[in-house]
Design a protein around this motif. Structure first.
Motif, PDB file in Angstrom:
ATOM      1  N   ASN A 361     -67.451  -4.720  49.689  1.00  0.00           N
ATOM      2  CA  ASN A 361     -67.964  -5.425  50.875  1.00  0.00           C
ATOM      3  C   ASN A 361     -68.523  -6.820  50.609  1.00  0.00           C
ATOM      4  O   ASN A 361     -69.374  -7.310  51.350  1.00  0.00           O
ATOM      5  CB  ASN A 361     -69.006  -4.583  51.618  1.00  0.00           C
ATOM      6  N   THR A 362     -68.041  -7.452  49.543  1.00  0.00           N
ATOM      7  CA  THR A 362     -68.352  -8.878  49.356  1.00  0.00           C
ATOM      8  C   THR A 362     -67.151  -9.671  49.875  1.00  0.00           C
ATOM      9  O   THR A 362     -66.121  -9.098  50.271  1.00  0.00           O
ATOM     10  CB  THR A 362     -68.547  -9.227  47.864  1.00  0.00           C
ATOM     11  N   SER A 427     -71.218 -12.589  44.884  1.00  0.00           N
ATOM     12  CA  SER A 427     -71.811 -11.445  45.621  1.00  0.00           C
ATOM     13  C   SER A 427     -72.209 -11.761  47.057  1.00  0.00           C
ATOM     14  O   SER A 427     -73.114 -11.127  47.613  1.00  0.00           O
ATOM     15  CB  SER A 427     -73.041 -10.886  44.882  1.00  0.00           C
ATOM     16  N   PRO A 429     -71.944 -11.299  50.849  1.00  0.00           N
ATOM     17  CA  PRO A 429     -71.346 -10.196  51.613  1.00  0.00           C
ATOM     18  C   PRO A 429     -70.329 -10.675  52.641  1.00  0.00           C
ATOM     19  O   PRO A 429     -70.411 -11.812  53.121  1.00  0.00           O
ATOM     20  CB  PRO A 429     -72.552  -9.552  52.317  1.00  0.00           C
ATOM     21  N   ARG A 430     -69.389  -9.819  52.962  1.00  0.00           N
ATOM     22  CA  ARG A 430     -68.435 -10.127  54.030  1.00  0.00           C
ATOM     23  C   ARG A 430     -69.066  -9.766  55.375  1.00  0.00           C
ATOM     24  O   ARG A 430     -70.100  -9.093  55.412  1.00  0.00           O
ATOM     25  CB  ARG A 430     -67.121  -9.353  53.828  1.00  0.00           C
ATOM     26  N   TYR A 432     -70.762 -11.359  57.614  1.00  0.00           N
ATOM     27  CA  TYR A 432     -72.061 -11.872  58.056  1.00  0.00           C
ATOM     28  C   TYR A 432     -71.789 -13.041  58.987  1.00  0.00           C
ATOM     29  O   TYR A 432     -71.076 -13.970  58.619  1.00  0.00           O
ATOM     30  CB  TYR A 432     -72.904 -12.343  56.864  1.00  0.00           C
TER      31      TYR A 432
END
Ligand code: HEM
Length: 479
Positions: A361-362, A427, A429-430, A432
């Motif tokens: 989920n990055t 790192s 996150p995806r 956002y």
């Protein structure tokens, strides 16, 4: 008459796909601009954009591959024009419902619409059933089309021939063209995952209408979601590869690619293992039985490496130290295979359990799937679109335009993707809508991503301007 009907419908698919592609890229750029804080959207607007962008992109590049293989398949077997037309009508109808549920009804559960999100009703109440109806319409249209193409293949080829099993023996008597083998392998996967999608939608509807008396098992729903989502996203790439196996040598003026024992073996492997690779989406789910996690990692390797190996080998043999006729179509195929391999490596890195602890989920995830889509599968279909449109005008797109298109696509695509990869490695996150200040590089990377994506968009606009007139001529011609 029949041929001209297929020309028209294929040209119509191309125009519909490119128009929706341009709109979806704009949504993608808007998301990156919001993440860079150059513009400011309500979070709800960001997530409706993201949902529509993701689903429209997956949908259009799936149908682009299907339209292309249907067109080429007419060389080998008679296919149903009406199944193709039904899929076109249902696709347009489904996309309209999807866009209305999101942009008017505010539905924004992401392209995976993972349970229980669609049932949380953080939007207009009617938007959830409308969204689920749109998915059902798309699924049914595509299922009819896939079943019909499968039936056409099975009318001519026996069950073992269509999977090229005779090539696993010495001196096979008949040849199964690689295009037929890869189309069939892909259709099996597509039909399986569309049936799973229908089950998923029925279960979501059942919970929605039961008003709390029936609650689905969350782990089962997640497994079904990724079985469908991961599988269809991969199968649509294989549709693109079927096109390459058929057209690359033809356009390059080289002998046709043949099915050998290793091509047959690799694609049969892919057919089986792709159906269990989706388990790698559930590594973080501690309740998932451990055996599935191990299957997920192994299947991720076995599904991707053999098919990639034989395709790259075939393409290198075709171009290495030999003179070939280059045109925009086979350059797009060639660059697309490179994009597919790079994105595939990024995916295999992520699908390795020890790495997934860090990359899960990055932005590494959109990095790799955008690589094999935006710089892989999309280019396979653009190559087909160009080859198709050229057949009816006879002339190449002016050399300077084709050169410019390729340069802008590679430059724009590489910069846009690099911003995702660096973000993932850092790192970030995806998914956002805006980034907390702790992610110091996130805003700058988003702006770089938006800038390069705009360059990619310019390349697509040039391409569209050059081929849309030819496609419209085909659609409106009287013959
Ligand atoms: C230059 C073209 C494109 C741009 C600018 C773009 C941009 C974006 C952005 C900004 C996101 C959200 C990333 C995040 O999680 O923070 C995203 C997600 C996504 N994109 Fe793209 N994209 C492009 C092309 C494509 C293509 C060609 C496909 C598929 C064929 C695609 C499929 C998706 C999917 C499935 C998602 C995930 C949506 C979700 O998480 O619900 N995109 N894209």
């Amino acid at each position: 008459m029949e041929t001209s009907k297929f020309n028209k419908i294929t040209a119509l698919w191309i125009v519909v796909v490119l128009v929706l592609f341009i709109a979806s890229i704009v949504l993608g750029i808007i998301m990156r601009l919001n993440q860079s804080e150059v513009i400011s959207l309500y979070p709800t607007t960001f997530y409706t954009d993201m949902t529509v962008h993701g689903l429209t992109m997956i949908g259009i590049w799936f149908v682009a591959g299907m339209a292309a293989i249907n067109y080429i398949m007419e060389r080998y077997v008679k296919t149903s024009f009406y199944a193709n037309l039904t899929a076109l009508i249902l696709t347009v109808f489904g996309v309209v419902l999807l866009w209305v549920s999101a942009f008017v009804g505010d539905f924004h559960a992401g392209w995976t619409f993972l349970h229980p999100l669609p049932l949380k009703l953080m939007w207009e109440k009617w938007a959830t059933p409308m969204f689920l109806t749109s998915m059902a319409i798309l699924g049914i249209g595509w299922l009819i089309w896939s079943l019909s193409l499968t039936a056409s293949l099975l009318k001519k080829y026996s069950f073992s021939q269509v999977f090229a099993w005779q090539h696993l023996t010495k001196d096979p008597k008949t040849e199964t063209p690689p295009f037929v083998l890869i189309s069939m392998v892909t259709l099996v996967g597509i039909i399986t995952c569309l049936i799973v999608a229908v089950v998923l939608i029925v279960l979501l509807f059942a919970e929605y209408f039961s008003r709390g008396t029936f609650v689905n098992d969350a782990l089962l729903m997640k497994n079904l979601t990724y079985f469908f989502g991961h599988t269809i996203a991969n199968e649509m790439l294989y549709l693109g590869l079927a096109i390459i196996y058929e057209l690359f040598s033809e356009i390059s003026g080289k002998p046709k690619w043949k099915t050998t024992w290793y091509v047959a073996l690799a694609w049969n492997f892919t057919m089986v293992f792709i159906l269990t690779a989706f388990f790698h989406h559930l590594y973080m789910d501690f309740v998932q039985p451990e055996g599935f996690q191990i299957i997920g990692q192994l299947a991720s390797y076995f599904a991707s490496l053999p098919a990639a190996g034989v395709t790259v080998f075939s393409i290198i043999i075709a171009v290495y130290k030999t003179k070939i006729k280059w045109s925009l179509a086979n350059i797009l195929f060639f660059v697309g295979v490179a994009g597919w391999v790079v994105g595939g490596l990024g995916a295999v890195i992520d699908a390795t359990i020890s790495n997934n602890f860090i990359l899960h989920n990055t932005l590494w995830v959109p990095a790799h799937f955008h690589t094999y889509n935006a710089m892989g599968n999309v280019l396979f279909s653009l190559g087909f679109f160009y080859w198709f449109s050229k057949q009816f005008s006879g002339e190449e797109i002016k050399y300077k335009f084709s050169k410019l298109t390729i340069i802008l696509l590679i430059l724009g695509g590489a910069g846009f993707l690099a911003a995702f990869y660096f973000g993932g490695a850092d790192s970030i996150p995806r998914r956002y809508s805006t980034y907390p200040v702790e992610f110091t590089t996130a805003k700058t990377l988003a702006l770089i991503g938006a800038t390069f994506a705009s360059v990619y968009l310019i390349a697509i606009l040039i391409f569209f301007a050059n081929i849309s007139k030819r496609c419209l001529n085909v659609i409106f011609s009287r013959s």
